[in-house]
Write a protein that holds these residues in place. Structure first.
Motif, PDB file in Angstrom:
ATOM      1  N   ARG A   1       0.832  -1.208   0.000  1.00 58.06           N
ATOM      2  CA  ARG A   1       0.000   0.000   0.000  1.00 58.06           C
ATOM      3  C   ARG A   1       0.864   1.255   0.000  1.00 58.06           C
ATOM      4  NH1 ARG A   1      -2.984  -2.551   4.148  1.00 58.06           N
ATOM      5  NH2 ARG A   1      -2.127  -1.031   5.600  1.00 58.06           N
ATOM      6  N   GLN A   2       1.941   1.207   0.778  1.00 58.04           N
ATOM      7  CA  GLN A   2       2.828   2.355   0.844  1.00 58.04           C
ATOM      8  C   GLN A   2       3.487   2.609  -0.517  1.00 58.04           C
ATOM      9  OE1 GLN A   2       5.913   1.982   3.772  1.00 58.04           O
ATOM     10  NE2 GLN A   2       6.333   4.174   3.794  1.00 58.04           N
ATOM     11  N   GLU A   3       3.930   1.544  -1.192  1.00 53.21           N
ATOM     12  CA  GLU A   3       4.521   1.702  -2.517  1.00 53.21           C
ATOM     13  C   GLU A   3       3.496   2.232  -3.510  1.00 53.21           C
ATOM     14  OE1 GLU A   3       6.189  -2.056  -3.560  1.00 53.21           O
ATOM     15  OE2 GLU A   3       7.790  -1.921  -2.077  1.00 53.21           O
ATOM     16  N   GLU A   4       2.265   1.726  -3.388  1.00 51.98           N
ATOM     17  CA  GLU A   4       1.196   2.193  -4.270  1.00 51.98           C
ATOM     18  C   GLU A   4       0.930   3.681  -4.039  1.00 51.98           C
ATOM     19  OE1 GLU A   4      -3.540   1.378  -5.025  1.00 51.98           O
ATOM     20  OE2 GLU A   4      -2.337  -0.162  -4.030  1.00 51.98           O
ATOM     21  N   ARG A   5       0.890   4.105  -2.778  1.00 53.22           N
ATOM     22  CA  ARG A   5       0.683   5.519  -2.461  1.00 53.22           C
ATOM     23  C   ARG A   5       1.819   6.371  -3.020  1.00 53.22           C
ATOM     24  NH1 ARG A   5       0.279   4.486   3.206  1.00 53.22           N
ATOM     25  NH2 ARG A   5      -1.521   3.163   3.393  1.00 53.22           N
ATOM     26  N   MET A   6       3.042   5.878  -2.906  1.00 57.80           N
ATOM     27  CA  MET A   6       4.193   6.608  -3.439  1.00 57.80           C
ATOM     28  C   MET A   6       4.087   6.737  -4.959  1.00 57.80           C
ATOM     29  SD  MET A   6       6.121   7.737  -1.084  1.00 57.80           S
ATOM     30  CE  MET A   6       7.647   8.055  -1.911  1.00 57.80           C
ATOM     31  N   ALA A   7       3.684   5.652  -5.626  1.00 60.74           N
ATOM     32  CA  ALA A   7       3.527   5.695  -7.086  1.00 60.74           C
ATOM     33  C   ALA A   7       2.444   6.691  -7.471  1.00 60.74           C
ATOM     34  CB  ALA A   7       3.194   4.305  -7.618  1.00 60.74           C
ATOM     35  N   VAL A   8       1.345   6.704  -6.736  1.00 60.73           N
ATOM     36  CA  VAL A   8       0.261   7.653  -7.014  1.00 60.73           C
ATOM     37  C   VAL A   8       0.755   9.085  -6.796  1.00 60.73           C
ATOM     38  CG1 VAL A   8      -1.977   8.470  -6.167  1.00 60.73           C
ATOM     39  CG2 VAL A   8      -1.614   6.040  -6.575  1.00 60.73           C
ATOM     40  N   ALA A   9       1.511   9.296  -5.729  1.00 62.88           N
ATOM     41  CA  ALA A   9       2.028  10.637  -5.438  1.00 62.88           C
ATOM     42  C   ALA A   9       2.991  11.099  -6.537  1.00 62.88           C
ATOM     43  CB  ALA A   9       2.721  10.659  -4.085  1.00 62.88           C
ATOM     44  N   VAL A  10       3.852  10.190  -7.004  1.00 63.03           N
ATOM     45  CA  VAL A  10       4.796  10.547  -8.071  1.00 63.03           C
ATOM     46  C   VAL A  10       4.032  10.875  -9.351  1.00 63.03           C
ATOM     47  CG1 VAL A  10       6.579   9.583  -9.578  1.00 63.03           C
ATOM     48  CG2 VAL A  10       6.748   9.293  -7.113  1.00 63.03           C
TER      49      VAL A  10
END
Length: 126
Positions: free
Chosen positions: A41-50
């Motif tokens: 989830r954290q990686e997904e959030r980071m990808a969305v933020a990028v």
């Protein structure tokens, strides 16, 4: 049978401590079990933020390009208007100069004609 078990303070305290330890143990176990999904989830959030940041940067770039294009068009229109105004002023000045030179020429021609009449009249008188 009578319940012979005493519910002393020390018994209650140890039972509370055991319950607290069990609760902490279950929390740690749940946290460890959820670790892979949390990381995902954290990686997904980071990808969305990028991706969001890239889209924002692209919007900003397009906005700046449009602003530059608008400014260039406005500058071009202003330059065209200035050139037209300058041409109009030059044409007006040339027309004024031409009119003045025609007036001067007409005055010179009238003076020459008057001088010729005067000379002819003097010649007739002699």
């Amino acid at each position: 049978m009578k319940n012979t078990r005493d519910n002393d303070l020390s018994d209650r305290r140890s039972a509370a401590a055991d319950a607290k330890a069990a609760l902490l143990q279950s929390y740690r176990a749940a946290k460890e079990a959820a670790e892979p999904t949390r990381l995902a989830r954290q990686e997904e959030r980071m990808a969305v933020a990028v991706a969001r940041e890239e889209r924002r940067a692209e919007r900003e770039r397009l906005k700046l390009d449009e602003q530059k294009r608008t400014q260039a068009a406005a500058a071009e229109r202003q330059a065209t208007a200035d050139a037209a105004a300058r041409a109009e002023v030059e044409a007006r000045e040339k027309a004024e100069t031409d009119r003045i030179s025609r007036v001067i020429e007409d005055a010179a021609l009238r003076k020459a004609a008057r001088d010729l009449r005067y000379a002819n009249r003097k010649a007739r008188q002699k």
